[in-house]
Motif scaffolding. Sequence first.
Motif, PDB file in Angstrom:
ATOM      1  N   ASP A 212      14.093  12.014  -0.456  1.00  0.00           N
ATOM      2  CA  ASP A 212      14.461  10.777  -1.139  1.00  0.00           C
ATOM      3  C   ASP A 212      13.862   9.572  -0.431  1.00  0.00           C
ATOM      4  OD1 ASP A 212      15.943  12.263  -2.850  1.00  0.00           O
ATOM      5  OD2 ASP A 212      17.870  11.825  -1.897  1.00  0.00           O
ATOM      6  N   ASP A 213      13.958   9.565   0.884  1.00  0.00           N
ATOM      7  CA  ASP A 213      13.421   8.428   1.636  1.00  0.00           C
ATOM      8  C   ASP A 213      11.908   8.341   1.489  1.00  0.00           C
ATOM      9  OD1 ASP A 213      15.932   7.795   2.364  1.00  0.00           O
ATOM     10  OD2 ASP A 213      15.792   8.482   4.422  1.00  0.00           O
ATOM     11  N   ALA A 214      11.262   9.490   1.459  1.00  0.00           N
ATOM     12  CA  ALA A 214       9.810   9.505   1.264  1.00  0.00           C
ATOM     13  C   ALA A 214       9.479   8.925  -0.109  1.00  0.00           C
ATOM     14  CB  ALA A 214       9.279  10.934   1.396  1.00  0.00           C
ATOM     15  N   ALA A 215      10.267   9.315  -1.121  1.00  0.00           N
ATOM     16  CA  ALA A 215      10.017   8.806  -2.475  1.00  0.00           C
ATOM     17  C   ALA A 215      10.241   7.298  -2.535  1.00  0.00           C
ATOM     18  CB  ALA A 215      10.928   9.512  -3.482  1.00  0.00           C
ATOM     19  N   ILE A 216      11.281   6.824  -1.843  1.00  0.00           N
ATOM     20  CA  ILE A 216      11.578   5.382  -1.823  1.00  0.00           C
ATOM     21  C   ILE A 216      10.436   4.613  -1.162  1.00  0.00           C
ATOM     22  CG2 ILE A 216      13.099   3.612  -0.805  1.00  0.00           C
ATOM     23  CD1 ILE A 216      15.428   5.692  -1.224  1.00  0.00           C
ATOM     24  N   CYS A 217       9.995   5.075   0.008  1.00  0.00           N
ATOM     25  CA  CYS A 217       8.889   4.396   0.701  1.00  0.00           C
ATOM     26  C   CYS A 217       7.637   4.396  -0.160  1.00  0.00           C
ATOM     27  CB  CYS A 217       8.578   5.085   2.035  1.00  0.00           C
ATOM     28  SG  CYS A 217       9.789   4.723   3.312  1.00  0.00           S
ATOM     29  N   ASN A 218       7.369   5.536  -0.748  1.00  0.00           N
ATOM     30  CA  ASN A 218       6.195   5.677  -1.590  1.00  0.00           C
ATOM     31  C   ASN A 218       6.202   4.674  -2.744  1.00  0.00           C
ATOM     32  OD1 ASN A 218       3.828   7.010  -1.770  1.00  0.00           O
ATOM     33  ND2 ASN A 218       4.706   8.958  -2.455  1.00  0.00           N
ATOM     34  N   SER A 219       7.345   4.544  -3.405  1.00  0.00           N
ATOM     35  CA  SER A 219       7.369   3.667  -4.571  1.00  0.00           C
ATOM     36  C   SER A 219       7.394   2.197  -4.158  1.00  0.00           C
ATOM     37  CB  SER A 219       8.519   4.012  -5.519  1.00  0.00           C
ATOM     38  OG  SER A 219       9.740   3.692  -4.929  1.00  0.00           O
ATOM     39  N   ILE A 220       8.029   1.877  -3.021  1.00  0.00           N
ATOM     40  CA  ILE A 220       7.996   0.486  -2.548  1.00  0.00           C
ATOM     41  C   ILE A 220       6.548   0.084  -2.257  1.00  0.00           C
ATOM     42  CG2 ILE A 220       8.624  -1.134  -0.698  1.00  0.00           C
ATOM     43  CD1 ILE A 220      11.273   0.358  -0.363  1.00  0.00           C
ATOM     44  N   ILE A 221       5.832   0.950  -1.559  1.00  0.00           N
ATOM     45  CA  ILE A 221       4.442   0.619  -1.208  1.00  0.00           C
ATOM     46  C   ILE A 221       3.591   0.465  -2.473  1.00  0.00           C
ATOM     47  CG2 ILE A 221       2.340   1.402  -0.015  1.00  0.00           C
ATOM     48  CD1 ILE A 221       4.215   2.909   1.962  1.00  0.00           C
ATOM     49  N   GLY A 222       3.716   1.434  -3.380  1.00  0.00           N
ATOM     50  CA  GLY A 222       2.898   1.419  -4.594  1.00  0.00           C
ATOM     51  C   GLY A 222       3.158   0.200  -5.460  1.00  0.00           C
ATOM     52  N   LEU A 223       4.441  -0.075  -5.718  1.00  0.00           N
ATOM     53  CA  LEU A 223       4.776  -1.204  -6.584  1.00  0.00           C
ATOM     54  C   LEU A 223       4.472  -2.545  -5.926  1.00  0.00           C
ATOM     55  CD1 LEU A 223       7.983   0.051  -8.329  1.00  0.00           C
ATOM     56  CD2 LEU A 223       6.013  -0.944  -9.490  1.00  0.00           C
ATOM     57  N   ALA A 224       4.756  -2.660  -4.628  1.00  0.00           N
ATOM     58  CA  ALA A 224       4.450  -3.908  -3.924  1.00  0.00           C
ATOM     59  C   ALA A 224       2.957  -4.194  -4.041  1.00  0.00           C
ATOM     60  CB  ALA A 224       4.877  -3.819  -2.461  1.00  0.00           C
ATOM     61  N   HIS A 225       2.143  -3.181  -3.810  1.00  0.00           N
ATOM     62  CA  HIS A 225       0.701  -3.379  -3.888  1.00  0.00           C
ATOM     63  C   HIS A 225       0.266  -3.763  -5.287  1.00  0.00           C
ATOM     64  CE1 HIS A 225      -0.268  -1.090   0.090  1.00  0.00           C
ATOM     65  NE2 HIS A 225       0.228  -2.304   0.272  1.00  0.00           N
ATOM     66  N   ALA A 226       0.900  -3.145  -6.284  1.00  0.00           N
ATOM     67  CA  ALA A 226       0.564  -3.493  -7.675  1.00  0.00           C
ATOM     68  C   ALA A 226       0.877  -4.958  -7.955  1.00  0.00           C
ATOM     69  CB  ALA A 226       1.323  -2.581  -8.633  1.00  0.00           C
ATOM     70  N   LEU A 227       1.873  -5.492  -7.243  1.00  0.00           N
ATOM     71  CA  LEU A 227       2.265  -6.897  -7.438  1.00  0.00           C
ATOM     72  C   LEU A 227       1.554  -7.837  -6.471  1.00  0.00           C
ATOM     73  CD1 LEU A 227       6.127  -6.416  -7.848  1.00  0.00           C
ATOM     74  CD2 LEU A 227       4.507  -7.027  -9.652  1.00  0.00           C
ATOM     75  N   GLY A 228       0.661  -7.298  -5.666  1.00  0.00           N
ATOM     76  CA  GLY A 228      -0.084  -8.136  -4.725  1.00  0.00           C
ATOM     77  C   GLY A 228       0.723  -8.538  -3.504  1.00  0.00           C
ATOM     78  N   ILE A 229       1.740  -7.753  -3.168  1.00  0.00           N
ATOM     79  CA  ILE A 229       2.563  -8.033  -1.985  1.00  0.00           C
ATOM     80  C   ILE A 229       2.232  -6.997  -0.915  1.00  0.00           C
ATOM     81  CG2 ILE A 229       4.942  -8.152  -1.123  1.00  0.00           C
ATOM     82  CD1 ILE A 229       5.827  -8.927  -3.959  1.00  0.00           C
ATOM     83  N   ARG A 230       2.046  -7.447   0.317  1.00  0.00           N
ATOM     84  CA  ARG A 230       1.748  -6.517   1.405  1.00  0.00           C
ATOM     85  C   ARG A 230       3.003  -5.805   1.870  1.00  0.00           C
ATOM     86  NH1 ARG A 230      -3.220  -7.300   3.716  1.00  0.00           N
ATOM     87  NH2 ARG A 230      -4.308  -9.060   2.778  1.00  0.00           N
ATOM     88  N   THR A 231       2.797  -4.670   2.532  1.00  0.00           N
ATOM     89  CA  THR A 231       3.947  -3.885   2.982  1.00  0.00           C
ATOM     90  C   THR A 231       3.897  -3.658   4.489  1.00  0.00           C
ATOM     91  OG1 THR A 231       2.692  -1.894   2.432  1.00  0.00           O
ATOM     92  CG2 THR A 231       4.306  -2.652   0.806  1.00  0.00           C
TER      93      THR A 231
END
Length: 274
Positions: A212-231
């Motif tokens: 679950d934590d891996a999935a959460i990190c994965n989606s935070i990184i992916g979506l943040a990048h899609a929005l132009g926000i660094r992680t």
Amino acid sequence: AKRQGRNRAVAFHSEFADGMSRRLQLVSELRLALEQDQFVPVFQPLFDREGRAVALETLARWEHPVRGLLLPGEFIPVCEESGLIADLGRRILHQAARHYRRLAEHGLGHLRIAVNVSPAQFNDELVRDVAQVLREHQIPSDVLELEITEGLLMADPERAIELMNQIAAMGVSFSVDDFGTGYSSLAYLKRFPIDRLKIDRSFVRDLGTDDDDAAICNSIIGLAHALGIRTVAEGVETTMQLDWLRARQIDEVQGYLLGRPQSFDVLVATLQAR
Ligand code: C2E
Ligand code: CA
Ligand code: CA
Ligand code: CA
């Protein structure tokens, strides 16, 4: 039974009174500590994908005359409740700016300097403090970064946007600290002038063992990048976590594996030796 009940009530009352007087004592100690400049910053480095140091996070410590060096958990909450946080926050901000000047003198002027800002500090006074610090210490505004919490964005979004825009207009950037703990959606974040998300340590901790934590990190990184926000990932303690995060294009990492919070002098010596 009745007597026991009363004794319990008395015991409870005096414990409560003890707690109260300890708190009051702490508040007056904190006032004195502010007057006597007993708060000092330590600094923890952040690294980019290539392993270069890119920023320092300023973390407050209390040099207590009797108890030694105290962590923020022992004094920040009480400072927030008692209204002393504005004063403490202003001092830490000045300290950070002062140390940035010294970084520049050591050839490390490319590093950003990040400062934590309490929700209790987030008002017009902060806007004035930031402007004053930039002016007084003559530091480039784009090296200063403020770390705010998700809770602050959610409590009063309109007000937060207004204040953040005023500060961002000066050139200062924003990170959202402890991200993932406050249930705000990433789409919602698009409304705020945010440059970075710091993924909370609790999600980083179990990477590799908790799907679950891996999935959460994965989606935070992916979506943040899609929005132009660094992680940024905080609390990186193992090479396994580091490799996992780098493989998923995390922009920056911070944690005991790469560098603990340290005094300015020790940290500068370490960074220069690299
Ligand atoms: P934070 O902003 O999330 O800061 C990161 C905390 O995690 C720091 O604790 C740091 O020492 C610790 N840390 C860093 N890397 C690792 C790691 O790999 N593993 C583990 N287990 N911990 C790691 P610290 O210095 O005790 O600060 C605690 C909190 O106090 C901070 O959390 C921040 O919310 C608050 N704080 C610290 N300085 C200030 C300040 O000047 N102003 C305000 N308002 N809050 C501050
Ligand atoms: Ca922080
Ligand atoms: Ca954090
Ligand atoms: Ca978990």
